[in-house]
Design a protein around this motif. Sequence first.
Motif, PDB file in Angstrom:
ATOM      1  N   CYS A  20      73.501  74.118  30.199  1.00 16.20           N
ATOM      2  CA  CYS A  20      72.361  73.601  30.949  1.00 16.20           C
ATOM      3  C   CYS A  20      72.561  72.148  31.381  1.00 16.20           C
ATOM      4  O   CYS A  20      72.945  71.292  30.576  1.00 16.20           O
ATOM      5  N   CYS A  22      69.949  70.480  32.927  1.00 11.98           N
ATOM      6  CA  CYS A  22      68.614  69.924  33.219  1.00 11.98           C
ATOM      7  C   CYS A  22      68.527  68.499  32.664  1.00 11.98           C
ATOM      8  O   CYS A  22      69.357  68.072  31.864  1.00 11.98           O
ATOM      9  N   CYS A  25      68.609  68.144  28.882  1.00 12.74           N
ATOM     10  CA  CYS A  25      69.906  68.429  28.260  1.00 12.74           C
ATOM     11  C   CYS A  25      70.906  67.302  28.536  1.00 12.74           C
ATOM     12  O   CYS A  25      71.676  66.905  27.655  1.00 12.74           O
ATOM     13  N   ASN A 273      64.383  73.610  25.794  1.00 12.26           N
ATOM     14  CA  ASN A 273      65.012  72.389  26.341  1.00 12.26           C
ATOM     15  C   ASN A 273      64.409  71.976  27.682  1.00 12.26           C
ATOM     16  O   ASN A 273      64.572  70.847  28.114  1.00 12.26           O
TER      17      ASN A 273
HETATM   18 ZN    ZN Z   1      68.373  72.102  29.708  1.00 16.96          ZN
END
Ligand code: ZN
Length: 304
Positions: A20, A22, A25, A273
Motif C-alpha cells: 500500500c 496510501c 502507509c 491503514n
Molecule cells: Zn495504506
Amino acid sequence: MLRIVILGAAAGGGLPQWNCGCANCVDARGGKIAASTQASLAVSVDDTNWFLINAAPDLRQQLSATPRLHPKHCALRHSPIAGVILTNAEVDAVAGLLSMRETSPFALYAHPRVLAVLQSNPIFDVLNPAHVARVPIAPGTPFIPDSADGRPAGFEVTPFAVAGKQALYLEGAANTDEGDTIGLTLRDHASGKTAHIVTACARITADLVARLDGADAIFFDGTLWRDDELIRSGLGHKTGARMGHVAMDGPDGALARLDGVNAKRKVFVHINNSNPVWQRDSAERAAVTRAGWEIGHDGMEIVL
Ligand code: ZN
Ligand code: MLT
Ligand code: MN
C-alpha cells in the motif's frame, strides 16, 4: 486486576500494509506516524497466565516486543500463554496460530463454526492435539479459561453474537451464520471489573448498546472512519458494511450509536491503514478524542 495489552491495533494488512502506498502507509514507513501490527490483545489477571484474543499473522513480532509474554523461569521450553480465544476465522485472527506450533501446551477457544474452519484446513494440524485442546465456546455461555496448571484463570469470558460475516476467503463457499463473529465480555472475579472486546462488528444493535453500557473498558472495531473510505480513496471497491465493519463516522457509526454508552475507557482497535485517525493532527482524530474515545496502539496496556 484485569490487565489487557494491545499487541496489535491495526486491521488486516497492518500499518503499513505490504503493498500500500496510501498516505498513512507512506508516513508509517517514514516514521512520521507509528507503525502498527494486526489486531490482537492479551489478557491476564495474574501476569503469569496470559490469554491471547486472536492470533494475528504478526504474532511472533508481537511476542518479541512484549516481555510479559516471554518464556519465564529460565526453562528451555515455556510460554506464559495458556490459551487463545478466537473471535472469528479471518486471516488476521488465526494466522498467528501457525507460529505457535512448537509443541507448547495451550487451549484454543472458539465458536464451533470457527473451529470447523480450522478443522477443514490441514495446515492448522501443526497444532498437535496432544498439546493444544480445541474448546468450543457458545454465545451466552460463560466460561473460565484454564491456567497452565489447570486451575481457573480468575476471570470469566462470556461470548456474545455480533453482526458480522464469515471470513473473507470463505465468501462464496459458505453462508454467514451466527458464530462467525463474536464479541467477548471479560469479568475479573476478584474485582468484578468488566471489559468488552468487539474487534469486528457490522451493525450496532440496541442489544449491543445495552450490553456495552456500564463497562470498565470497551475495545471496539475501528476499521474505517467512513463507510465508503476505501472507494473514495481509490484503495478498494467495498464499503465497510460490505466488509462486515461499521464505520466510526456517520449516523449509524460507532461514535453516534455508542455515544450514550457509559464506559471508563473506550478504545478503538482493528483500525485499517486507510483510516485518517492514524494521523494525530487530523480532524477525524480530534473528533474521536472529543467523543471520549482513544485510538489503540501497539503495546498499549490497560489495567482494570
Ligand atoms: Zn495504506
Ligand atoms: C476483515 O477484518 O475484514 C478481514 O481481516 C479482511 C482481510 O482479511 O483482509
Ligand atoms: Mn480483520
